[in-house]
Design a protein around this motif. Structure first.
Motif, PDB file in Angstrom:
ATOM      1  N   ALA A 105       0.815  -1.214   0.000  1.00 28.22           N
ATOM      2  CA  ALA A 105       0.000   0.000   0.000  1.00 28.22           C
ATOM      3  C   ALA A 105       0.851   1.268   0.000  1.00 28.22           C
ATOM      4  CB  ALA A 105      -0.928   0.007   1.218  1.00 28.22           C
ATOM      5  N   LEU A 208      -5.273   3.756  -2.375  1.00 31.29           N
ATOM      6  CA  LEU A 208      -4.324   2.934  -1.631  1.00 31.29           C
ATOM      7  C   LEU A 208      -4.902   1.542  -1.380  1.00 31.29           C
ATOM      8  CD1 LEU A 208      -3.087   5.625   0.907  1.00 31.29           C
ATOM      9  CD2 LEU A 208      -1.813   4.699  -1.029  1.00 31.29           C
ATOM     10  N   ARG A 209      -6.202   1.495  -1.115  1.00 31.73           N
ATOM     11  CA  ARG A 209      -6.844   0.191  -0.864  1.00 31.73           C
ATOM     12  C   ARG A 209      -6.752  -0.699  -2.099  1.00 31.73           C
ATOM     13  NH1 ARG A 209      -8.215  -4.141  -0.247  1.00 31.73           N
ATOM     14  NH2 ARG A 209      -9.892  -5.018   1.041  1.00 31.73           N
ATOM     15  N   LEU A 212      -3.869  -3.102  -2.513  1.00 31.81           N
ATOM     16  CA  LEU A 212      -3.845  -4.326  -1.710  1.00 31.81           C
ATOM     17  C   LEU A 212      -4.588  -5.482  -2.363  1.00 31.81           C
ATOM     18  CD1 LEU A 212      -4.462  -2.773   1.818  1.00 31.81           C
ATOM     19  CD2 LEU A 212      -2.315  -3.692   0.934  1.00 31.81           C
TER      20      LEU A 212
END
Length: 214
Positions: A105, A208-209, A212
Motif C-alpha cells: 500500500a 491505496l486500498r 492491496l
C-alpha cells in the motif's frame, strides 16, 4: 541534524543491516507518553497496550552514527502519506500481517523506539517479521506525539503538510490534515473505513486500498 532529517530503514538492504529512520530534534528530550487528544478524525476499534516510550535511548547518537555512514534520507513525500504505527510487543500475527501489507500500500511502519534499547535487536526482529521484504520502517517518537498516538496498531493517512509539520506537542497536527484508525484490524479494513467515514480522504483511501487487491 534538523527535525526533518531521517534515515530510511529498508528491510531489503542486508548489506547495510536494517537501518532505522530516526526523526527527532536534537534539542528535545525523550518522547513523553501521553493520552491521545480527542479528535473527530480518530476512529478507535479496540485498544491494545501503549507502545513503549523511547525514554533512555540516545536516538540522536544512533542517528549521527548512520549519518556518518552516508545513509540516505527518507524519500520526498509528494502527496498524502500512509503510516502504520506499531510496537514490536504487539501480537505476532498482527505484526506479520501489517509488515506484509504496508509495502503493497506504500505505507511506512512507525515505531516509537528501539527494542530493548538496541539497534541490533530491533533490526533482527524486523528482519524476522518481514522475511527480507520491502517494508520501510521509521523510528519516530515525534510522530506518535504529533498525531496523538497512544494505542497501537494505528493507521494514519495524512496530507503532506500534516505529515511534514515539525510540531512536537501531543496531538498538534491540524485535525483536518489527517485521519486515523486505531485497532487490531487489517490495513485494508482501515482504508475501507476511512473511505466510508472521511469524505475528504476517501479518494486517496480507495486508491491505496486498490493496491492491496490480489
Amino acid at each position: 541534524m534538523s527535525d526533518s532529517d531521517c534515515i530510511v530503514c529498508n528491510s531489503a538492504r542486508p548489506a547495510l543491516g536494517l537501518l532505522a529512520a530516526l526523526c527527532l530534534a536534537m534539542s528535545a528530550g525523550p518522547a513523553a507518553s501521553a493520552e491521545a487528544t480527542p479528535n473527530a478524525a480518530t476512529h478507535h476499534f479496540d485498544r491494545l497496550p501503549r507502545p513503549q516510550s523511547g525514554a533512555g535511548i540516545d536516538l540522536a547518537q544512533v542517528a549521527r552514527g548512520y549519518e556518518a555512514a552516508g545513509v540516505g534520507t527518507v524519500p520526498a513525500n509528494t502527496g498524502p502519506r500512509l503510516s502504520v504505527f506499531i510496537s514490536l510487543s504487539m501480537p505476532e500475527g498482527t505484526l506479520r500481517r501489517l509488515a506484509a501489507d504496508a509495502p503493497r500500500a506504500g505505507a511506512v511502519l512507525v515505531l516509537r523506539g528501539l527494542l530493548d534499547g538496541s539497534m541490533t535487536k530491533t533490526a533482527a526482529r524486523i528482519r524476522q517479521l518481514t522475511g527480507g521484504g520491502q517494508a520501510v520502517v521509521q523510528i519516530d517518537p515525534k510522530a506518535f506525539a504529533r498525531f496523538g498516538i497512544s494505542h497501537v496498531p494505528a493507521v494514519v493517512l495524512a496530507r503532506e503538510a500534516a505529515a511534514a509539520t515539525a510540531c512536537q506537542e501531543n496531538g498538534c497536527a491540524a485535525p483536518n490534515g489527517y485521519v486515523s484508525v486505531a485497532g487490531d484490524v487489517t490495513l485494508g479494513y482501515a482504508l475501507d473505513h476511512v473511505a466510508r467515514s472521511a469524505p475528504a480522504f476517501a479518494l486517496e483511501a480507495r486508491r491505496l486500498r486498490a493496491r492491496l487487491e490480489p
